[in-house]
Design an enzyme around this catalytic site. Sequence first.
Site, PDB file in Angstrom:
ATOM      1  N   ASP A  35       0.734  -1.765   0.233  1.00 37.56           N
ATOM      2  CA  ASP A  35       0.103   0.133   0.324  1.00 37.56           C
ATOM      3  C   ASP A  35       0.764   1.133   0.143  1.00 37.56           C
ATOM      4  OD1 ASP A  35      -1.839  -2.104   1.462  1.00 37.56           O
ATOM      5  OD2 ASP A  35      -2.796  -1.104   0.326  1.00 37.56           O
ATOM      6  N   ASP A 176      -9.986  -6.041  -1.487  1.00 35.16           N
ATOM      7  CA  ASP A 176      -9.354  -5.017   0.389  1.00 35.16           C
ATOM      8  C   ASP A 176     -10.196  -4.281   1.123  1.00 35.16           C
ATOM      9  OD1 ASP A 176      -6.624  -2.506  -0.560  1.00 35.16           O
ATOM     10  OD2 ASP A 176      -7.910  -3.706   1.445  1.00 35.16           O
TER      11      ASP A 176
END
Length: 221
Positions: A35, A176
Site C-alpha cells: 500500500d 481489499d
Amino acid sequence: MNGMLSPSLMCADMLNLQSEITALDNLGVEYIHLDFMDGKFVPNITLDATLIKSVKSVLKNMKRDIHIMAYEPEKYFDRMDIGDGDIVSVHYESSDNIHDVLKLIKQRGASPFLAISPDTDADVLNDFRDEIDGVLVMTVYPGFAGQPIVEGSFDKISKVRNIIDSFDRNILLEVDGHVSWDLCRKMRSCGADIFVAGSSSVYSKGIDLDQAVKKMKELIK
Ligand code: DX5
Ligand code: ZN
C-alpha cells in the site's frame, strides 16, 4: 482457478519487514500487497515508494501487488520501478486522466487494475473494458487497516463480477479491506479471485503466520 492470497505488508511487523517478506515468500503466497498513500488522497502515509522498489530485490516467488492511494499516481512509477509481473492498482477517483495512467502501467509491462472506493458505482467499469486486467474492489474506505467492512460490499463484489464477466476477457477481481476469516468465503462466492489479507486474517493476533496462511488458502479455494 483457486483464490489467490495477497497479504498486506502494512499490517506486518514494521521492524522486521525483510524476514516477514521472506516468510511469506517461502509459504507459496502468490502476491504481496504493498500500500502506497500520499497523505492527500487518503489521510495517511504508509510504505514509501523506495521501500516498494526494494521489495522487488528480495522476492523469489511472490509478485508485487501495488496499491497506489495517491493523486497523480504516475508520478511514483519510476521510484517504485514498476515493471514486468507487477499488479498496479490506481484509483478511479485519483486522476482526471485515469485512462492514460492505466495505459502507462501497461506500457511498462505491468498489469493495470482499476481500484474503486466504496462510494464509486461499479458501472464506471464499463468505460474500461479493454484497458484493465483487474479490478480492486475496496470493501473499506481506503487509508487504514483494521476497519469494519462497508455495508453493501458483497452486492458490490457480485455486481463487479457480472460486469467484468460481460467483457468476455479474463479480468481478475481483487478485494481489499476487512477480508476476514468469516467473510472471505462469502467474498469468494460473490466472485473474488485475489484476497488482500490484513489485520482481520493473516495478521490477526494469536495465530502463527504459517498457520494463518494455510487457513486462509483453505478458505479461499
Ligand atoms: C487499506 C489497505 C488495506 C489494508 C487491509 O487502505 O488498502 O490493504 O491494509 O487491512 P485490513 O485487512 O485490516 O482491512
Ligand atoms: Zn490496499
